[in-house]
Write an enzyme that holds these catalytic residues in place. Structure first.
Site, PDB file in Angstrom:
ATOM      1  N   ASP A  35       0.833  -1.212   0.000  1.00  0.00           N
ATOM      2  CA  ASP A  35       0.000   0.000   0.000  1.00  0.00           C
ATOM      3  C   ASP A  35       0.865   1.259   0.000  1.00  0.00           C
ATOM      4  O   ASP A  35       1.979   1.259   0.536  1.00  0.00           O
ATOM      5  CB  ASP A  35      -0.927  -0.028   1.234  1.00  0.00           C
ATOM      6  CG  ASP A  35      -2.105   0.913   1.084  1.00  0.00           C
ATOM      7  OD1 ASP A  35      -2.350   1.409  -0.041  1.00  0.00           O
ATOM      8  OD2 ASP A  35      -2.791   1.154   2.092  1.00  0.00           O
ATOM      9  N   HIS A  52       2.651   3.184  -8.810  1.00  0.00           N
ATOM     10  CA  HIS A  52       2.439   1.751  -9.052  1.00  0.00           C
ATOM     11  C   HIS A  52       3.641   1.180  -9.814  1.00  0.00           C
ATOM     12  O   HIS A  52       4.118   0.085  -9.535  1.00  0.00           O
ATOM     13  CB  HIS A  52       1.161   1.520  -9.860  1.00  0.00           C
ATOM     14  CG  HIS A  52      -0.092   1.984  -9.161  1.00  0.00           C
ATOM     15  ND1 HIS A  52      -0.380   1.645  -7.866  1.00  0.00           N
ATOM     16  CD2 HIS A  52      -1.138   2.757  -9.581  1.00  0.00           C
ATOM     17  CE1 HIS A  52      -1.553   2.191  -7.513  1.00  0.00           C
ATOM     18  NE2 HIS A  52      -2.017   2.870  -8.533  1.00  0.00           N
ATOM     19  N   SER A  80      -7.602  -5.432  -5.080  1.00  0.00           N
ATOM     20  CA  SER A  80      -8.709  -5.994  -4.290  1.00  0.00           C
ATOM     21  C   SER A  80     -10.021  -5.883  -5.074  1.00  0.00           C
ATOM     22  O   SER A  80     -10.127  -5.113  -6.030  1.00  0.00           O
ATOM     23  CB  SER A  80      -8.838  -5.247  -2.962  1.00  0.00           C
ATOM     24  OG  SER A  80      -9.337  -3.935  -3.176  1.00  0.00           O
ATOM     25  N   LEU A 146      10.097 -20.733  -5.192  1.00  0.00           N
ATOM     26  CA  LEU A 146       9.258 -19.777  -4.466  1.00  0.00           C
ATOM     27  C   LEU A 146       7.862 -19.834  -5.078  1.00  0.00           C
ATOM     28  O   LEU A 146       7.715 -19.768  -6.294  1.00  0.00           O
ATOM     29  CB  LEU A 146       9.817 -18.354  -4.609  1.00  0.00           C
ATOM     30  CG  LEU A 146       8.928 -17.230  -4.062  1.00  0.00           C
ATOM     31  CD1 LEU A 146       8.817 -17.301  -2.538  1.00  0.00           C
ATOM     32  CD2 LEU A 146       9.482 -15.854  -4.458  1.00  0.00           C
ATOM     33  N   GLU A 222       1.532 -13.140  12.450  1.00  0.00           N
ATOM     34  CA  GLU A 222       2.129 -11.956  13.083  1.00  0.00           C
ATOM     35  C   GLU A 222       1.948 -10.765  12.145  1.00  0.00           C
ATOM     36  O   GLU A 222       2.266 -10.850  10.949  1.00  0.00           O
ATOM     37  CB  GLU A 222       3.629 -12.176  13.332  1.00  0.00           C
ATOM     38  CG  GLU A 222       3.922 -13.231  14.366  1.00  0.00           C
ATOM     39  CD  GLU A 222       3.375 -12.882  15.749  1.00  0.00           C
ATOM     40  OE1 GLU A 222       3.359 -11.695  16.112  1.00  0.00           O
ATOM     41  OE2 GLU A 222       2.945 -13.816  16.460  1.00  0.00           O
TER      42      GLU A 222
HETATM   43  C1  IPE Z   1      -5.462  -2.657  -0.145  1.00  0.00           C
HETATM   44  O1  IPE Z   1      -5.083  -1.346  -0.366  1.00  0.00           O
HETATM   45  C2  IPE Z   1      -5.470  -3.419  -1.440  1.00  0.00           C
HETATM   46  C3  IPE Z   1      -4.177  -3.586  -2.078  1.00  0.00           C
HETATM   47  C4  IPE Z   1      -3.008  -3.255  -1.592  1.00  0.00           C
HETATM   48  C5  IPE Z   1      -4.215  -4.202  -3.371  1.00  0.00           C
HETATM   49  P1  IPE Z   1      -6.187  -0.186  -0.495  1.00  0.00           P
HETATM   50  O2  IPE Z   1      -5.435   1.090  -0.616  1.00  0.00           O
HETATM   51  O3  IPE Z   1      -7.149  -0.521  -1.563  1.00  0.00           O
HETATM   52  O4  IPE Z   1      -6.934  -0.297   0.907  1.00  0.00           O
HETATM   53  P2  IPE Z   1      -7.817   0.737   1.703  1.00  0.00           P
HETATM   54  O5  IPE Z   1      -8.855   1.256   0.763  1.00  0.00           O
HETATM   55  O6  IPE Z   1      -6.897   1.831   2.160  1.00  0.00           O
HETATM   56  O7  IPE Z   1      -8.359  -0.037   2.853  1.00  0.00           O
HETATM   57  C1  IPE Z   2      -1.579   0.217  -3.365  1.00  0.00           C
HETATM   58  O1  IPE Z   2      -1.342   1.587  -3.442  1.00  0.00           O
HETATM   59  C2  IPE Z   2      -1.811  -0.408  -4.705  1.00  0.00           C
HETATM   60  C3  IPE Z   2      -3.216  -0.767  -4.972  1.00  0.00           C
HETATM   61  C4  IPE Z   2      -4.193  -0.750  -4.134  1.00  0.00           C
HETATM   62  C5  IPE Z   2      -3.533  -1.181  -6.326  1.00  0.00           C
HETATM   63  P1  IPE Z   2      -2.537   2.632  -3.454  1.00  0.00           P
HETATM   64  O2  IPE Z   2      -2.939   2.886  -4.867  1.00  0.00           O
HETATM   65  O3  IPE Z   2      -3.636   2.188  -2.560  1.00  0.00           O
HETATM   66  O4  IPE Z   2      -1.839   3.907  -2.870  1.00  0.00           O
HETATM   67  P2  IPE Z   2      -2.409   4.920  -1.789  1.00  0.00           P
HETATM   68  O5  IPE Z   2      -2.858   4.097  -0.612  1.00  0.00           O
HETATM   69  O6  IPE Z   2      -3.544   5.645  -2.432  1.00  0.00           O
HETATM   70  O7  IPE Z   2      -1.257   5.808  -1.454  1.00  0.00           O
HETATM   71 MG    MG Z   3      -4.039   2.430  -0.616  1.00  0.00          MG
END
Ligand code: IPE
Ligand code: IPE
Ligand code: MG
Length: 265
Positions: A35, A52, A80, A146, A222
């Site tokens: 994230d 990304h 997700s 892996l 954990e």
């Molecule tokens: C969780 O991240 C999903 C992925 C890392 C693929 P999100 O950025 O979508 O989660 P929320 O919305 O902050 O909970």
């Molecule tokens: C995680 O990074 C990647 C995906 C959920 C696809 P985010 O796109 O959620 O990045 P933030 O959380 O907005 O910084």
């Molecule tokens: Mg995010």
């Protein structure tokens, strides 16, 4: 094995961090909620997709470290079910990036002995992304150094519901009896049935939630939360997470006589 109680890691080099890892205390299965890509880009005045793209470099480094340390399973949350609610432009860019990653990286995965698999409703992906997912799964199916599981269009609740409805159908046609259902049987119906539960879950970017990831499987995992944004989560950060994991006492509800006070119970 005694665990160190203090860890002053700031002054340690990567080599020193590595030397502090104890082979018998490494996790067998690491799961990661990657994230913070969007925030990484926004902090630099860049479009979110730049975050990304940069995050892929972190994926490469973490895969390389797992291979180096002999960590057998890595499961990463890439998209997700809830992420379908993002703007179409970002979804398109993410799917394009996934295709590009698989198309260009699969030979390197083969070379490194990495088996690529997915969990989630991948048939919801655009056909061209699904094509590269299937191709990479097939080309790496024989490998086992892996097991890299990528969660795509994944939701933990849907996964549980899918398992429940499959079990219900089997009961209906007489292949199973309700009294046969126990935890072991249930987990055989999950998409991770051939993997051990994760020992360690890492979530980057400072958020301290699960966001519908591996709800059943994380029961005794954990949890490690770090403010580091995913594109900045490189080898050193991964070593720090593993060292922190080694300091945890995994009790699974038990007490350990070696550490509990002798109170004559
Ligand atoms: C969780 O991240 C999903 C992925 C890392 C693929 P999100 O950025 O979508 O989660 P929320 O919305 O902050 O909970
Ligand atoms: C995680 O990074 C990647 C995906 C959920 C696809 P985010 O796109 O959620 O990045 P933030 O959380 O907005 O910084
Ligand atoms: Mg995010």
């Amino acid at each position: 094995m005694t665990k160190s109680t203090t860890l002053d890691t700031d002054r340690l080099s990567e080599g020193e961090l590595l030397s502090r890892l104890e082979a018998d205390l490494l996790p067998k299965h690491v799961a990661i909620i990657m994230d913070g890509n969007g925030r990484w880009a926004e902090l630099r005045g860049l479009p979110r997709i730049a975050g990304h793209r940069e995050g892929i470099k972190s994926v490469r480094e973490v895969i390389a470290l797992c291979l180096e340390l002999g960590i057998h399973a890595l499961t990463i949350y890439a998209f997700s079910q809830e992420n379908w609610n993002r703007p179409a432009q970002e979804i398109d860019a993410l799917m394009g990036l996934l295709e590009h990653y698989l198309a260009t990286e699969r030979s390197s995965l083969v070379q490194q002995g990495v088996r690529f698999r997915t969990i989630g409703r991948v048939t919801a992906l655009p056909p061209s992304a699904l094509h590269w997912v299937r191709t990479t799964e097939q080309e790496t199916a024989h490998l086992d150094k892996l097991i890299l599981t990528v969660a795509l269009s994944y939701g933990g609740r849907s996964e549980i519901i899918d398992a429940v409805s499959q079990i219900a159908r089997e009961c209906q046609r007489g292949a199973l009896r309700p009294e046969d259902i126990d935890e072991t049987l249930f987990q055989n119906y999950l998409s991770t049935s051939d993997l051990p539960d994760p020992d360690l879950l890492i979530r980057t970017s400072g958020e301290t939630r699960i966001s519908n990831f591996l709800l059943w499987q994380l029961a005794y995992t954990e949890l490690y939360f770090t403010p580091t944004l995913w594109p900045d989560f490189r080898r050193r950060e991964a070593l720090l997470a593993l060292l922190e994991y080694q300091r945890r006492d995994r009790r699974f509800g038990r007490v350990f006589s070696a550490v509990s006070p002798q109170i004559g119970l």
